[in-house]
Design an enzyme around this catalytic site. Structure first.
Site, PDB file in Angstrom:
ATOM      1  CG  ASP A 136      33.743  35.547  50.947  1.00 54.58           C
ATOM      2  OD1 ASP A 136      32.907  34.940  50.129  1.00 54.58           O
ATOM      3  OD2 ASP A 136      34.905  35.633  50.777  1.00 54.58           O
TER       4      ASP A 136
ATOM      5  CE  LYS B 107      37.082  30.880  43.248  1.00 56.27           C
ATOM      6  NZ  LYS B 107      37.524  32.163  43.768  1.00 56.27           N
TER       7      LYS B 107
ATOM      8  CE1 TYR C  77      41.856  31.079  48.371  1.00 57.60           C
ATOM      9  CE2 TYR C  77      41.489  33.202  48.238  1.00 57.60           C
ATOM     10  CZ  TYR C  77      41.900  32.245  47.650  1.00 57.60           C
ATOM     11  OH  TYR C  77      42.787  32.309  46.690  1.00 57.60           O
TER      12      TYR C  77
ATOM     13  NE  ARG D 178      41.272  55.616  37.417  1.00 55.58           N
ATOM     14  CZ  ARG D 178      40.899  57.002  38.198  1.00 55.58           C
ATOM     15  NH1 ARG D 178      39.900  56.782  39.142  1.00 55.58           N
ATOM     16  NH2 ARG D 178      41.334  58.018  37.669  1.00 55.58           N
TER      17      ARG D 178
HETATM   18  C1  LIG Z   1      35.280  32.281  49.898  1.00 58.86           C
HETATM   19  C2  LIG Z   1      36.460  33.123  48.883  1.00 58.86           C
HETATM   20  N1  LIG Z   1      36.244  34.405  48.879  1.00 58.86           N
HETATM   21  C3  LIG Z   1      37.243  35.135  48.225  1.00 58.86           C
HETATM   22  C4  LIG Z   1      38.186  34.435  47.222  1.00 58.86           C
HETATM   23  C5  LIG Z   1      39.115  35.365  46.376  1.00 58.86           C
HETATM   24  O1  LIG Z   1      38.367  35.491  45.263  1.00 58.86           O
HETATM   25  P1  LIG Z   1      39.177  35.759  43.832  1.00 58.86           P
HETATM   26  O2  LIG Z   1      40.162  34.771  43.612  1.00 58.86           O
HETATM   27  O3  LIG Z   1      38.022  36.020  42.744  1.00 58.86           O
HETATM   28  O4  LIG Z   1      39.908  37.188  43.945  1.00 58.86           O
HETATM   29  C6  LIG Z   1      37.999  33.275  46.998  1.00 58.86           C
HETATM   30  C7  LIG Z   1      39.040  32.369  45.972  1.00 58.86           C
HETATM   31  O5  LIG Z   1      38.871  31.395  46.107  1.00 58.86           O
HETATM   32  C8  LIG Z   1      37.189  32.312  47.851  1.00 58.86           C
HETATM   33  O6  LIG Z   1      37.202  31.044  47.638  1.00 58.86           O
END
Ligand SMILES: Cc1ncc(COP(=O)(O)O)c(C=O)c1O
Length: 374
Positions: A160, A185, A87, A34
């Site tokens: 982010d 992504k 998001y 873990r």
């Molecule tokens: C800008 C952004 N941050 C975070 C996330 C969340 O990522 P995950 O789907 O890998 O949990 C996304 C998902 O589309 C995103 O577009």
């Protein structure tokens, strides 16, 4: 050249001293499954190097990275400032976490820098931004928000940077304290692994790693191995995403059925000056609005072929999404509109195919779609 995948959940200690040493070292990669294996550590080291960070922590998804950062840094009674135009599931997660942990939350629109100045106070412990934002491509001036955060509080500024990738933007160099990504992504890049990662200085990452080791949202070693393989071509892929997306954004901007195009490296983007300062390329994400609202948007997306109708982004192949009904449908219409998401808006993740093919597919769909123009 290619590291072995370490599936073991337990590791034999050569002696009692070594067992105790590993138990006391939260970074240990041969203690207990873990806590992570050498595959996750290799991936974390690559991301730390790309972001100019001292350390990085990988997680089982992008949302898990956000969750671990919040768990690590906030206590009941603290204040947090976050952006509502991001998001949708990040926003929902942040609201839930703050509610459950009695953290006071101020949600602001990231568009106006004054909103940060008004929201941040001496009790603010975390400031959260997403730039470019999903799906509206709204930008946050990282340097300026960092300056305001430090002037008005001792809060940690978290960015982010999923849409930008470390190739196009390095928030830590601009004053952010933690950068995070949905590695699902561009970092993975092949639409075959769900993962997250955050990076920052040793002290902050130790706090995140501690929260992580208790909550346990770890990456599978094979997922970490796939990420190490994917990230090796990040630079090449992102160069092509940048090139293709700028051409597609320019094509869409000149198309009579398109109302508006949002792309940071288009001169028409209202925050183009910020993009030019903090990004070295515009990235692969283009957002545009067709004339005629919801029906036109859905009609267009039903007529594409090469651009696949799918919700994720950042992979090698082009995908197209209708945010109002697909990625941001959990938000009520008023919330969506507050965040700039209109019914006729489409979000395109421009892939690394030949740009002529991507454009021809969109042109064909724009011609065939039953677009309502009044
Ligand atoms: C800008 C952004 N941050 C975070 C996330 C969340 O990522 P995950 O789907 O890998 O949990 C996304 C998902 O589309 C995103 O577009």
């Amino acid at each position: 050249m290619s590291p072995p995948i370490c599936q073991s959940t337990a590791f034999e200690f050569p002696n009692t001293e070594e067992g105790a040493r590993r138990a006391a070292d939260i970074h240990a990669d041969e203690f207990y499954g873990r806590w992570g294996s050498r595959n996750e550590r290799e991936f974390e080291a690559i991301i730390a190097a790309l972001e100019g960070a001292e350390d990085a922590v990988s997680t089982s998804s992008g949302l898990a990275a956000i969750s671990m950062v919040f768990h690590a840094l906030l206590q009941p009674g603290d204040h947090c400032v976050a952006v509502h135009n991001c998001y949708s599931e990040s926003k929902i997660l942040i609201e839930e976490l703050c509610k459950q942990h009695s953290v006071e939350l101020t949600m602001i629109s990231s568009e106006d820098i004054e909103n940060y100045r008004n929201a941040i106070n001496p009790n603010t412990k975390l400031v959260y931004a997403e730039t470019p934002a999903n799906p509206t491509i709204t930008l946050v001036d990282i340097q300026e928000v960092s300056r305001i955060t430090k002037e008005q509080s001792d809060a940690i500024f978290v960015v982010d940077s999923t849409f930008a990738t470390p190739y196009n933007q390095q928030p830590l160099k601009l004053g952010a304290d933690i950068v995070l990504h949905s590695a699902t992504k561009y970092i993975g890049g092949h639409s075959d692994v769900v993962a997250g990662v955050c990076a920052g200085n040793k002290d902050l990452m130790s706090k995140v790693r501690k929260a992580f080791s208790f909550h346990g949202p770890k990456l599978d070693p094979f997922a970490a191995w796939l990420l190490c393989r994917g990230v090796r071509t990040l630079g090449l892929r992102v160069q092509k995403h940048n090139e293709n997306a700028l051409k597609i954004a320019t094509f869409l901007e000149n198309h009579p059925m398109v109302n508006k195009v949002y792309y940071p490296f288009l001169k028409s983007h209202k925050q183009h000056d910020i993009a030019a300062r903090q990004m070295t390329g515009g990235g692969g994400m283009v957002c545009f609005e067709v004339k005629g609202g919801m029906n036109s948007g859905l009609s267009l997306i039903s007529n594409v072929k090469l651009n696949k109708m799918a919700v994720s982004l950042g992979g090698y192949s082009s995908t197209i999404t209708h945010p109002a009904s697909m990625t941001h449908n959990l938000l009520p219409r008023e919330e969506r509109e507050k965040g700039g998401i209109t019914d006729g808006m489409l979000r395109l993740s421009v892939g690394i195919e030949e740009v002529e093919d991507i454009q021809a597919d969109l042109e064909n769909a724009l011609n065939q779609a039953n677009l309502v123009t009044n």
